[in-house]
Design an enzyme around this catalytic site. Sequence first.
Site, PDB file in Angstrom:
ATOM      1  CG  ASP A  51       9.351  -7.576  12.249  1.00 15.90           C
ATOM      2  OD1 ASP A  51      10.146  -8.505  12.508  1.00 15.90           O
ATOM      3  OD2 ASP A  51       9.328  -6.981  11.167  1.00 15.90           O
ATOM      4  CG  PHE A  80      -1.961  -1.044   1.152  1.00 21.21           C
ATOM      5  CD1 PHE A  80      -3.000  -0.977   0.249  1.00 21.21           C
ATOM      6  CD2 PHE A  80      -1.878  -2.133   1.989  1.00 21.21           C
ATOM      7  CE1 PHE A  80      -3.963  -1.965   0.197  1.00 21.21           C
ATOM      8  CE2 PHE A  80      -2.833  -3.123   1.943  1.00 21.21           C
ATOM      9  CZ  PHE A  80      -3.875  -3.046   1.039  1.00 21.21           C
TER      10      PHE A  80
END
Length: 840
Positions: A696, A558
Amino acid sequence: RKQHFCVCRYPLGMSGGQIQDEDISASSQWSESTAARYGRLDFEEGDGAWCPEITVEPDSLKEFLQIDLRSLHFITLVGTQGRHAGGIGNEFAQMYKIKYSRDGSRWISWRNRQGKQVIEGNRNAYDIVLKDLEPPIIARFVRFMPVTDHSMNVCMRVELYGCEWLDGLVSYNAPAGEQMNLPAKSVYLNDSVYDGAIIHSMTEGLGQLTDGVFGLDNFMMSHVYNVWPGYDYVGWTNESFPGGFVEIMFEFDRTRNFTTMKVHCNNMFVHHVKAFRQVVCYFRSESDWEATPLSFSPVVDETNPSARFVTINLANHMASAIKCQFYFADAWMLFSEITFQSDTAMYNTTLAPPKTGLPPNTPPDDPTHKVDDSNTRILIGCLVAIIFILVAIIVIILWRQVWQKMLEKASRRMLDDELTASLSIQSETFIYNHNHNHSSTTSEQESNSTYERIFPLGPDYQEPSRLICKLPEFAQSSEEPASSSTAASKSTTTTTVGPDGVPHYAEADIVNLQGVTGSNTYAIPAVTMDLLSGKDVAVEEFPRKLLTFKEKLGEGQFGEVHLCEAEGMQEFMNKEFLFDIPEDQPVLVAVKMLRSDANKNARNDFLKEIKIMSRLKDPNIIRLLAVCIYSDPLCMITEYMENGDLNQFLSRHEPEGQLALLSNAPTVSFGNLCYMATQIASGMKYLSSLNFVHRDLATRNCLVGKNYTIKIADFGMSRNLYSGDYYRIQGRAVLPIRWMSWESILLGKFTTASDVWAFAVTLWEILNFCKEQPYSQLTDEQVIENTGEFFRDQKRQIYLPQPVLCPDSLYKVMLSCWRRNTKERPSFQEIHRALLDMEP
Ligand SMILES: *[C@@H]1O[C@H](CO)[C@@H](O)[C@H](O)[C@H]1NC(C)=O
Ligand SMILES: *[C@@H]1O[C@H](CO)[C@@H](O)[C@H](O)[C@H]1NC(C)=O
């Protein structure tokens, strides 16, 4: 009763078979085995899809696949898929348009709220792509029309999602909405999604009054992003109506027995907006208007300025059309939604209201519609609901058992084949697979080269299964800071699993706050978020022209992350971190950018990420500095630090010692390594105190400033540099498996405890000066196998070895972070304390 986006998302029967073959038709077919009836989503019968006779040319809209739903439906979502046919087929529609009709004769082209007709379709022949319809469609007939930019063969399989349109309304006619001129701005109260004709008045259509979106208390703000003030409302002023009322005529699919009408009105008294003073309704059953109208005057609560529904009792009038005159109570009257509740009427003569004649080929209405004993209906409804819930529970339980069994065998094959995508239900993630019969090796080759990550709760994932629908969090307007008074008002949790295994749910406990530029941020429980939303976003708009592009840091589906220089950023920075930047020098910033063609979901997620990011204030967490949201592309400007990410930083350095003396490389002392690790632990301690899950954590996601200061960020992952750190599943989902806990890989569970696991891996990287990837001797498949060993816990699991620099006490901390039982792992608080003790 009101069909709302969140709950009205059931598959309408292409894949489930409730839609009969004869109700599926097409403009043409390539062969008998690719006839319209094979255009069912997730079906592999015939040659695997509907294919038109000839290739589809650009700009020709001749071909279509048509579905007759037999009655009016509220359609909120569509799904498409190409022809895969076990690997033989490779035709799909890259784009398509939708046309719909309520009566079979007048066809309307669907447009999104920005007026765009073309919908992005599939990228390959097998994956299902689901798209929200904003605004939703109310129709009986729907056509899918493939669109291409070059001549190509197209095949489609489709599904519609929604529910029956119980209101039965087929059109409302009303005077066109007007424009309110306030001193500061103009407010446009027109019906922007009306699908009928608009000249001076609106005729033969449905629009905002039936789109399921209720306006906010402040009519100048909207649930929809990037629209003009007043978007959610249709409004009129008494100046234009000398009679003192606005007349709206409602036409229905058939004669119904009406119980109530609910009108959602704005009440912003300060702007002379008030719900109506009186309403007078006339009813038409056969062809005549009833002589005596029904009149109702709502109790006006002068103290409550919130937008709300006014309920009018229609006293069981039988009608196929209703005409209501709403009398002004003040200078303006603003409606955002009108709904009708009716028991289906006993009708034996004409089925259709005179004006909206059904097409000649209309089959007689479904006999089940004629059941008219309301008690029985309610009872049956309840029983069905209970049975449905029980079935859903049983399915989930059985499913989990099967899953547990499969885990026992946690083999490589299983993971390759099954870990396609995951559905988040509450805090757990279930994993399902659309394309069981195509091998992962081929898909890996087919996958496109842009590097994208799809986390189990990732933004891509939302496309098929929007968790959050109309959270008023989205109400952020670009002109004014959002007042979040309405923010926490709607929050329910319903989860059901449809017969086809595609889950349908309203809002789950976990509100997804993933970044949308292909990167990953944080998942945060809804409760915390409601708390947080009590404050306004404290970031300011930054003039885009002052940004100078330096380097692309990464790219996702995106958007992109750029490294830029920003002039005059100092004004936008808080005093706290102004310390080492000279006044007039450009500052390095990371700019996360949303592509301007990103869909609304992505935009909303992006805005939500801004809200979350703007509230993270910790010396060891990267700070959101400013945003550009007044115009496209939307940007988020965050700090960037001069020494880049920790992975690159340490790779350039050597441990202090003889080796470094020989190679003449810059060095970092053990003390400074510990100092950096401690800062990461401190930042994570802060995140975990807010119940944020980073998901992450790795050296590539930590930035290094002057004097070994560290800040945790989240955009490193999209750098192609680190693509080797992520494992691509089915060519799409990409996971940092070498940093992930066993339960994140196998169960999709991401918690602070799994962040703790990742922290220990990060610590291991630091102590190895990032010279080696974790488990570098293992392939991705072996890493996953090792995860299975962690699950089985038969002492066959391999741990990361103790780095040379790592003292025993520190290695013990690391091992405790990799304990199988999440509860036995230390908290970040404990880790932080342990590291503080360790610093020499
Ligand atoms: C409604 O008003 C807005 C703002 O002026 C305009 O852009 C839009 O085209 C109008 N919509 C319709 C359907 O008239
Ligand atoms: C419209 O309403 C306002 C407020 O009630 C009133 O002062 C005004 O006279 C009304 N105008 C007309 C034309 O009726």
